[in-house]
Design an enzyme around this catalytic site. Structure first.
Site, short mmCIF file in Angstrom:
data_model
loop_
_atom_site.label_atom_id
_atom_site.label_comp_id
_atom_site.label_asym_id
_atom_site.label_seq_id
_atom_site.Cartn_x
_atom_site.Cartn_y
_atom_site.Cartn_z
CE LYS A 26 -3.82 -0.19 2.22
NZ LYS A 26 -4.84 -0.31 3.27
NE ARG A 96 -6.90 3.96 4.73
CZ ARG A 96 -8.17 3.73 4.41
NH1 ARG A 96 -8.61 2.49 4.32
NH2 ARG A 96 -8.99 4.72 4.18
N GLY A 105 -8.55 -7.33 4.75
CA GLY A 105 -9.37 -7.49 5.94
C GLY A 105 -8.68 -8.16 7.10
CG MET A 107 -2.88 -7.31 9.54
SD MET A 107 -1.17 -6.99 9.15
CE MET A 107 -1.27 -6.54 7.44
NE ARG A 352 -6.17 -4.48 -2.59
CZ ARG A 352 -6.66 -4.63 -1.37
NH1 ARG A 352 -5.84 -4.56 -0.33
NH2 ARG A 352 -7.94 -4.86 -1.16
CG HIS A 468 -13.99 -10.17 5.06
ND1 HIS A 468 -14.40 -11.41 5.47
CD2 HIS A 468 -12.66 -10.12 5.29
CE1 HIS A 468 -13.38 -12.08 5.95
NE2 HIS A 468 -12.31 -11.32 5.87
CB SER A 777 10.26 -42.82 -8.67
OG SER A 777 9.15 -41.97 -8.46
CB CYS A 844 5.98 -40.77 -7.70
SG CYS A 844 6.71 -41.92 -6.52
CE1 TYR A 864 8.48 -39.47 -12.59
CE2 TYR A 864 10.49 -39.93 -13.82
CZ TYR A 864 9.53 -40.31 -12.88
OH TYR A 864 9.64 -41.51 -12.23
#
Length: 887
Positions: A26, A96, A105, A107, A352, A468, A777, A844, A864
């Site tokens: 912010k 804020r 929402g 804090m 934002r 919210h 694996s 895996c 993989y």
């Protein structure tokens, strides 16, 4: 001297967008907008480093912070021409939070700070509007008492509701100056009653109380839960933004709103948002009043007769639309913007990158590439892999019967059915037991975060599309219907009344977050359609990634689904899962319970044909892609008969008496089956089991190779190996059996033999084991269990305590422990490939579908990853992102 405070506003700033780690998201964006010349109320940011110092030094501040804050207050005073605490022209500020990533929402915020019994009179006189002044004062008393002093906000809401009832008012806007004066006094009295001391009148005491509260809110329960869910480190801290107030509640030429430069639910390139006339920003996001549409088009689509901002404030709306264009062009992303209109003048309070659903993220990213706004690489990095989960699950069948109770606002897309529950705690409780729930609230609050995460969907009777509930649900991928005003929700009686019908606690309802419908009962679903933007983005991902993605599957249904999602083979076929069917379990139990080889071979001969058919189906679906078959690895307790009728069935099948069978079950009983007679140990003791499975695999591969006309290359995997000798014995058995089958067939067939690395000893001995293995694996589910000494099935009882105490950053069974288990993986890869340079290596465990774990696998050079079918697209995108980050 360390600089703890950075100023912004009046067309310039000491910070910029790139400083979000220091100034928070912010603060960095307020500075950036100021530098862009946008109308930003002046203020200053106290850095995240102060938050870190605050917690490292027993909640005390750096010595020179107070002086820097006082200097920056003076800068605001000089800019706006008002003085903090002045009896004639008082400066009011908001305080804020602002972490480096958005935590909507979670804090605390305080508005209208600087008001007291004296300055409220000055504000009334200067503004010429006593009603506005006292409305602001009562808001401040309530908010400050709640956020800073710990007085429950509902105590003030009760006073307000009683006053409205006694005076015949329905809306807050009907109350006049005297009403707010009276309520301000009542609110102060209530605060004093609860606290035992008067509400603070000193403005500097108010300011530091609010700063304390914002820094303190970084470690409150709801914020910590949110950070755990979103993998945000506690060490980052939050900044505090102190900003001069602008007022949306000074009359009908004032307003406040929240807007997105594109639709965050669908990704449509159209302005999306809500506003309220004569209100403050918290009124929009808290859902206390149902807001109005921003644009005429969206008002008509919603069927509302309340004027849009485009219609009621055309000039200001045109200015706002110009700001939208500037900010989206500057940040090159969809923006979430908060604004206030004070007496016709537009002020921008925040921007934002907007939270969005997975469909919206895909659409926005792909269309921005088409429009030459961002590159393909940027588009791939913009979409959160885990968010794709929203796209891969069923939606409501449009042809299914729907018993529609009412329609609210379509706040977050997707559909869900479940039992009605009214509290977040109960939602979490039932979900832990495997139940599906819909969390029903009048309006959600940040304290409900754990229940919202646990629920299948969220339904509220109040609140808008930017409330919210809506924002958090979209971020979590939960369907949400908000603002369903026709529902009367009785929290005490645990009922919902709508149109004369009563829905009770634990009744089943269905919500459709895509159109806002709320339905009684459960509604049928259909599979998602994948294509369009999804297909295009996945195509880009496949071009960028080097890591292959396979699936964990042993049924035709899972295998087919995985292929549709782009799986490049099967990385784990768990053969023990194939034997749980009722028509097979007796033969498996016969095999296990037999006390001699002949008995086991009799049972195995019955299983051979069904096992062969299983593999034929999988090889056919995979059409020449690699299929890794793990030989039988059953923890015996999962297969032993438990009930009397189970014993009878097996006794009949084996032709033995019940007493023998029960005695045999006792002999096989293990105190710790997960570390018992399983995996390769079973193959060493009873080689005929692995012999049968090898025969079934090779016969199936030969048959499918003939049928398809292309080679099938099965990968036979030996589980739970801890030493080279174990694999040496079983490798010889597998090759002897396979050789006999191939020779008999007269055909040629290539196959591979490898092992699963799931014990720490195996990882450490990988150099030796690789002499016998053509592939590794890593079974990270068991490797995590055996490394930590924690049972995955029992860990839920205490893991949450470890996460709360920051002992573990994440659940190690969800995201790979890269320091401990990951180090064993790294060692295993290095030592294995030192012995066998062409060693194929994969993973895996369930970690194969976790984006952070996929990135780790890419870094250590795996070939993989393999994951459950519905996580295949997530792994594909995560693999592409990993490749891009390493470039």
């Amino acid at each position: 001297m360390t600089k703890w405070v950075y100023n912004f506003g009046d067309g310039s700033a000491e910070g910029e967008a790139s400083m979000k780690n220091l100034l928070g998201g912010k603060g960095a964006n307020l500075a950036e907008m100021s530098n862009l010349g946008l109308p930003v109320p002046p203020g200053f940011t106290i850095t995240t480093e102060v938050c870190t110092a605050f917690y490292e030094n027993n909640k005390t501040y750096p010595d020179d912070l107070a002086e820097q804050v006082a200097t920056s207050i003076k800068v605001i005073e000089d800019t706006v021409g008002a003085k903090f605490g002045d009896e004639e022209n008082p400066l009011l500020v908001s305080v804020r939070s602002g972490a480096r990533v958005s935590m909507p929402g979670m804090m605390d915020t305080v508005l209208n700070l600087g008001l007291n019994d004296v300055t409220v009179e000055a504000l009334a006189k200067k503004s010429g509007d006593e009603r506005f002044a006292y409305d602001s004062y009562r808001r401040f008393i309530q908010m400050y008492s709640d956020v800073v002093l710990g007085v429950e906000h509902y105590l003030f809401e009760e006073l307000l509701e009683i006053h409205k009832e006694e005076n015949g008012f329905v809306l807050d806007t009907e109350l006049g100056a005297e009403d707010w004066k009276e309520l301000s006094q009542a609110f102060k009295q209530k605060a004093e009653e609860e606290l035992g001391h008067p509400f603070p009148q000193d403005v500097n005491e108010q300011l530091w109380g609010a700063i304390d509260a914002v820094f303190g809110s970084w470690m409150i329960e709801r914020a910590m839960v949110y950070r755990r869910l979103h993998n945000i480190p506690h060490t980052w801290g939050t900044a505090v933004n102190v900003q001069s107030m602008v007022f949306g509640n000074m009359g009908d030429d004032c307003a406040t709103g929240v807007a997105f430069t594109r639709d965050p639910s669908t990704g449509e390139n159209a302005y999306y948002g809500e506003y309220l006339i004569n209100a403050q920003g918290e009124d929009v996001v808290a859902g206390i009043r149902t807001p109005q549409n921003l644009t005429k088009e969206s008002r008509i689509a919603a069927g509302s007769d309340m004027p849009s901002m485009e219609e009621s404030m055309p000039e200001t709306y045109a200015e706002l639309a110009d700001v939208f264009q500037k900010l989206e062009a500057h940040y090159r992303d969809m923006q979430d913007i908060e604004f206030t209109v004070q007496q016709g003048k537009l002020w921008i309070l925040q921007t934002r990158s907007g939270k969005r659903t997975a469909p919206a993220a895909l659409k926005i990213a792909v269309e921005m590439v088409h429009d030459n706004i961002i590159s393909v690489d940027e588009a791939l990095l913009r979409v959160e892999p885990g968010a794709l989960d929203q796209l891969l699950h069923p939606t409501l069948d449009p042809d299914a019967h729907r018993d529609v109770l009412t329609k609210g606002l379509p706040a977050s897309p997707g559909a869900a059915s479940g039992k009605v529950v009214f509290t977040a705690d109960e939602a979490e409780e039932i979900a832990k037991e495997g139940g599906d729930v819909i969390l029903v609230r009048i309006e959600t609050s940040p304290e409900d975060i754990h229940g919202m995460h646990a629920a299948r969907g969220i339904l509220t009777s109040r609140g808008g599309m930017t409330s919210h509930a809506a924002v958090v649900a979209r971020g979590m991928g939960r369907p949400c219907v908000s603002g369903a005003g026709a529902l009367h929700i009785d929290m005490q009686e645990k009922t919902i009344t709508v149109g004369g019908r009563v829905i009770r606690h634990h009744d089943i309802i269905t919500i459709d977050g895509s159109n806002g419908e709320v339905m009684a009962g459960e509604v049928a679903t259909i599979k998602p359609e994948l294509g369009g933007h999804f297909g295009e983005l996945m195509g880009w991902a496949d071009e960028k990634r080097t890591l292959k993605v396979r699936t964990n599957a042993e049924t035709p249904m899972d295998s087919s689904a995985a292929r549709e999602f782009g799986a490049e083979g099967i990385g784990l076929c768990r053969t023990e899962h194939m034997f749980f069917d009722a028509d097979r379990i007796i033969d498996v139990r016969h095999m296990i319970m037999s006390d001699n080889e002949k008995g086991r071979r009799d049972a195995l001969s019955k299983l051979l044909s069904v096992q062969r058919q299983d593999f034929i189906e999988l090889f056919t679906i995979m059409k020449g892609l690699p299929v890794t078959v793990r030989l039988l690895d059953p923890p015996l307790h999962e297969f032993l008969p438990q009930k009397e009728e189970d014993f009878l069935d097996v006794a009949n099948a084996m032709g033995v008496d019940l007493a023998f069978l029960k005695r045999r079950a006792e002999e096989l009983h293990e105190f710790n089956p997960m570390l018992g007679h399983r995996g390769c140990r079973l193959g060493i003791s009873f080689p005929e089991i692995y012999e049968m499975q090898t025969r079934a695999i090779i016969e199936a591969a030969l048959e499918v190779s003939q049928t398809l006309g292309e080679a099938v290359i099965p990968e036979i995997m030996v589980p739970l190996v801890g030493s080279r000798k174990e694999l040496e014995i079983l490798n010889a058995l597998i090759r002897k059996t396979a050789g006999e089958v191939i020779e008999t067939s007269g055909e040629k067939l290539d196959y591979m033999v490898g092992t699963m690395i799931e014990l720490p000893r195996a990882a450490l001995q990988a150099g030796e084991i690789a002499n016998e293995a053509e592939f590794f694996s890593f079974g990270t589910n068991d490797l995590t269990q055996t490394t930590y000494g924690i049972s995955r099935d029992d860990s839920a009882r205490f893991l949450d305590d470890y996460l709360k105490a920051d002992i573990y950053e994440q659940d190690p069974f969800v995201s790979l422990d890269q320091d401990g288990v990951g180090e064993l993986v790294r060692i295993g890869v290095e030592r294995g490939r030192a012995t066998r340079g062409d060693l194929k290596v994969g993973i895996c465990g369930e970690h194969g579908g976790d984006p952070a774990s996929v990135e780790f696998c890419h870094r250590v050079g795996l070939d993989y990853v393999s994951c459950s079918p519905y996580r295949v697209p997530i792994a594909r995108l995560a693999a592409a992102q990993a490749a891009l980050k390493q470039e």
